[in-house]
Design an enzyme around this catalytic site. Structure first.
Site, mmCIF file in Angstrom:
data_model
loop_
_atom_site.group_PDB
_atom_site.id
_atom_site.type_symbol
_atom_site.label_atom_id
_atom_site.label_comp_id
_atom_site.label_asym_id
_atom_site.label_seq_id
_atom_site.Cartn_x
_atom_site.Cartn_y
_atom_site.Cartn_z
ATOM 1 N N GLN A 147 -16.628 -22.745 3.574
ATOM 2 C CA GLN A 147 -16.179 -24.144 3.240
ATOM 3 C C GLN A 147 -17.330 -25.110 3.591
ATOM 4 O OE1 GLN A 147 -12.659 -26.340 4.932
ATOM 5 N NE2 GLN A 147 -11.931 -25.551 3.066
ATOM 6 N N PRO A 150 -19.967 -17.083 11.631
ATOM 7 C CA PRO A 150 -19.421 -16.056 11.823
ATOM 8 C C PRO A 150 -19.633 -14.898 10.777
ATOM 9 C CG PRO A 150 -17.924 -17.860 12.325
ATOM 10 C CD PRO A 150 -19.276 -18.512 11.504
ATOM 11 N N HIS A 172 -20.159 -30.564 10.220
ATOM 12 C CA HIS A 172 -20.179 -30.740 8.693
ATOM 13 C C HIS A 172 -21.226 -31.179 7.931
ATOM 14 C CE1 HIS A 172 -16.149 -30.730 10.368
ATOM 15 N NE2 HIS A 172 -15.657 -30.214 9.048
#
Length: 698
Positions: free
Chosen positions: A441, A448, A488
């Protein structure tokens, strides 16, 4: 005691056929003799690290012997008995331990019992790394792919003998978080997979009391929908019957199982970490040796003492023979060291119509959406999954809007927040012949998934000798836009470009995004597609150029071919008044605005792909202009861009009239949330103009 035990065993009805017991005995004898041969010649065989299956042979052979060519299996690093069980010969294993040219798995590139196999008459083995537990996600991806093909009517008809996927794990590896992600998805989606957990209660020198709160039997209770069998992994009869039952159920009912086999570790952890250094349970473990047990079972099944003695003698003779033969076999040639870096791609030149007549400009995010839609309409083997891309939202940037409604929830679907699974599962999906397009996203959350990207995807083609390239597209929205803050807004290309074996695109226009998406789909290698959030809608002043006429359906942009955005005049070049700026992503638009002050003097090169790089175009520009500058959204320190500057100066030093200029972000650990701080940190047109002026005046 021995006589009483034998009497009790003889009363138990043997369900496994005499032929299978005889085969199991011969193969266990082979595995044991191989291990003994390695140990007797450890000064030679330990040149390359290895582990063997001693103590684990019964469960491994019971599994390997029952797999069919349509099945899939991932042995782990001490599973040479599984390999014998599926039909790999002792000679092939000997070639493997000596890392010879003709060993069947990697051509001498990877450790013993790290197999990859793609033979028509044997179960398929995708490449797996040496990192414990990391095979769980790719093999769950295989099972997900098998299920998808069955649901979509793409699977071959096996007359009821539907494929079973087997993922072998050590119990200690089940403490890994990525194993949990695999279990979660298998339980949620009911994939046709067996997790074969071999529990010898040792990690390396750490035992089970130090490393786990419970064994897998108890741990698995947290995953609703996975059935568990716990067995004595040294009892060939119990192992064979359990495996037979479980495989039979999965072939029909298509659901996941865990087989938990308790076994002793009779060999060393590896040839480099010897058991006598730290173990105090060796005598106790030796009492659980499966070899005397299968020998007694063979007698009870009707094999004579002569049969047993002759089998042992024949195996010893064979192992001695193949040892000498393998030791003298040819080593890989030095010239082969770069073979299979990438699998060849069919997209080698720009094709199709970039600007069809009669079309209006399209925002960048829609160009990507249209590309995926066209691919999925044409290719039933393609599918899209990731976080929030399903029908309810269609992506947080609406980059997947309408796709689930068009193609259904089996082809476009949400996953849990599991970046490792999203990325790693594409290994398995690709192996079964599918074309996964997945999304992480935000670039900030790719970390990860880096374990899978690095250990599994990037090395699969190279370490499998070209048998298992991973064809996948990993879409990653990236970059700072609208005060996204420290989680972000990140740029991550410097980390990604240091992973060899993956391709990386970073387009600055909708046309290039569509063309590169198409090229990535037809490329047999893993592709990370970095898509700048600030260019998606061209809302930021100065980024209107990211909007473009949507290319036609056949348009492709080859990887490793830069785009010339603007050119300098021949007069400026001849007078030594020009320079070239190499950039990508949003940097193209900062540079375009800055270059307005030097009209006709600046050539702008949009890289489009960061791996592979179009070094021919870059070096030619350096030789033509003699002054070069790089613009990036990342910090320039210890970065991809700094490395590129070093390459330019190394290869073009004699042609340069000035040091290579650099413009990037201020070096900080994160991007601040406050808009003033964000703007202070990031490059902009004014900052690029300052550096451009310095370079042109040098």
């Amino acid at each position: 005691m021995a006589q009483t035990k034998s009497t009790k065993t003889s009363k138990k009805k043997i369900k496994t056929s005499k032929e299978n017991i005889a085969k199991g005995f011969e193969l266990m004898c082979t595995a044991k003799t191989l291990a003994e041969k390695y140990e007797a010649n450890k000064e030679v065989t330990s040149k390359y690290v290895h582990a063997t299956s001693r103590g684990h042979e019964a469960i491994q052979l019971a599994m390997g012997m029952q797999l069919k060519p349509q099945d899939w299996v991932a042995p782990y690093y001490r599973d040479d008995s599984i390999l014998l069980g599926i039909g790999i010969t002792p000679y092939e294993l000997m070639l493997h331990i000596f890392a010879k040219k003709d060993e069947p798995f990697s051509g001498g590139r990877t450790y013993y019992s790290h197999p990859s196999l793609n033979r028509d008459d044997m179960p398929k083995i995708p490449h797996q790394s040496s990192a414990t537990g990391m095979q769980a996600i790719p093999m769950t991806g295989v099972a997900m792919g098998v299920q998808y093909k069955e649901k979509q009517g793409l699977a071959e008809d096996y007359k009821g003998e539907n494929p079973v996927v087997v993922c072998s794990l050590g119990d200690a590896s089940c403490t890994e978080g990525e194993v949990s992600e695999a279990f979660q998805m298998a339980a949620l989606k009911q994939f046709p997979i067996i997790y074969l957990v071999q529990d010898n209660e040792w990690d390396i020198s750490a035992n089970s009391k130090e490393t786990r709160a419970q064994d897998i039997t108890h741990y698995a209770k947290g995953f609703k929908g996975i059935e568990v069998r716990t067995i004595d992994g040294t009892d060939f009869e119990e192992c064979y019957q359990t495996v037979e039952e479980v495989i039979s159920i999965i072939r029909k009912e298509r659901r996941p199982f865990i087989i938990h086999a308790k076994v002793p570790l009779l060999g060393h952890h590896t040839s480099g970490v010897r058991k006598e250094w730290y173990r105090d349970d060796l005598e106790e473990s030796a009492l659980r040796d499966p070899y005397p047990k299968i020998k007694e079972l063979a007698r009870e099944a009707g094999l004579s003492e002569a049969d047993i003695i002759n089998t042992e003698a024949d195996v010893r003779a064979l192992v001695d023979e193949v040892y000498e033969k393998a030791a003298m076999a040819e080593d890989p040639s030095p010239e082969s060291v770069t073979d299979h870096y990438f699998a060849p791609t069919p997209i080698t030149e720009e094709k199709g119509e970039r600007e069809p007549k009669g079309k209006k400009k399209t925002i960048m995010v829609d160009s990507a959406l249209f590309a995926v839609r066209e691919l999925m309409e044409k290719h039933p083997e393609s599918l899209l999954y990731g976080q929030d891309v399903g029908g309810r939202l269609g992506g947080v940037f609406r980059e997947a809007a309408t796709l689930a409604q068009t193609f259904g929830d089996d082809r476009v679907f949400n996953t849990p927040i599991q970046e490792a699974f999203i990325i790693g599962s594409t290994v398995g999906m690709s192996a079964v012949g599918l074309k996964p397009i997945v999304e992480v996203q935000f670039a900030d959350y790719i970390w990860p998934g880096l374990n899978q990207l690095f250990t599994e995807l990037s090395r699969s083609c190279y370490l499998s000798g070209g048998k298992w390239p991973v064809s996948s597209i990993i879409r990653v929205p990236i970059g700072a836009y609208g005060s996204g803050g420290p989680y972000h807004s990140s740029s991550v290309e410097s980390v990604l470009t240091n992973i060899r074996g993956i391709k990386i695109a970073y387009p600055s226009t909708g046309a290039d995004l569509k063309g590169l998406m198409k090229a990535a789909f037809y490329d047999p290698n893993p592709v990370v597609l970095l898509e700048h959030k600030g260019l998606y809608w061209s809302k930021i002043p100065g980024t209107e150029g990211a909007m473009s006429i949507e290319p036609d359906e056949d348009y492709v942009v080859p990887f490793g071919k830069a785009r010339i955005v603007t050119e300098a005049t021949e007069e400026a070049i001849a007078n030594g008044e020009s320079c070239a700026v190499v950039t990508y992503g949003r940097g193209v638009y900062w540079t375009l605005e800055a270059a307005k002050q030097y009209e006709g003097r600046v050539e702008i090169i949009d890289l489009r792909t960061l791996s592979p790089l179009d070094m021919d175009t870059i070096y030619a520009a350096a030789k033509r202009h003699n002054k070069m500058m790089l613009v990036t959204e990342e910090s320039v320190e210890a970065s991809f861009t700094l490395g590129l500057a070093g390459r330019i100066q190394r290869e073009c030093f004699e042609h340069l009239d000035a040091p290579v200029g650099l413009c990037g972000s201020i070096d900080t650990p994160a991007i601040p949330l406050n808009s003033t701080l964000e703007a202070t940190l990031l490059p902009n047109a004014e900052k690029v103009e300052v550096e451009l002026t310095k370079l042109l005046k040098y």
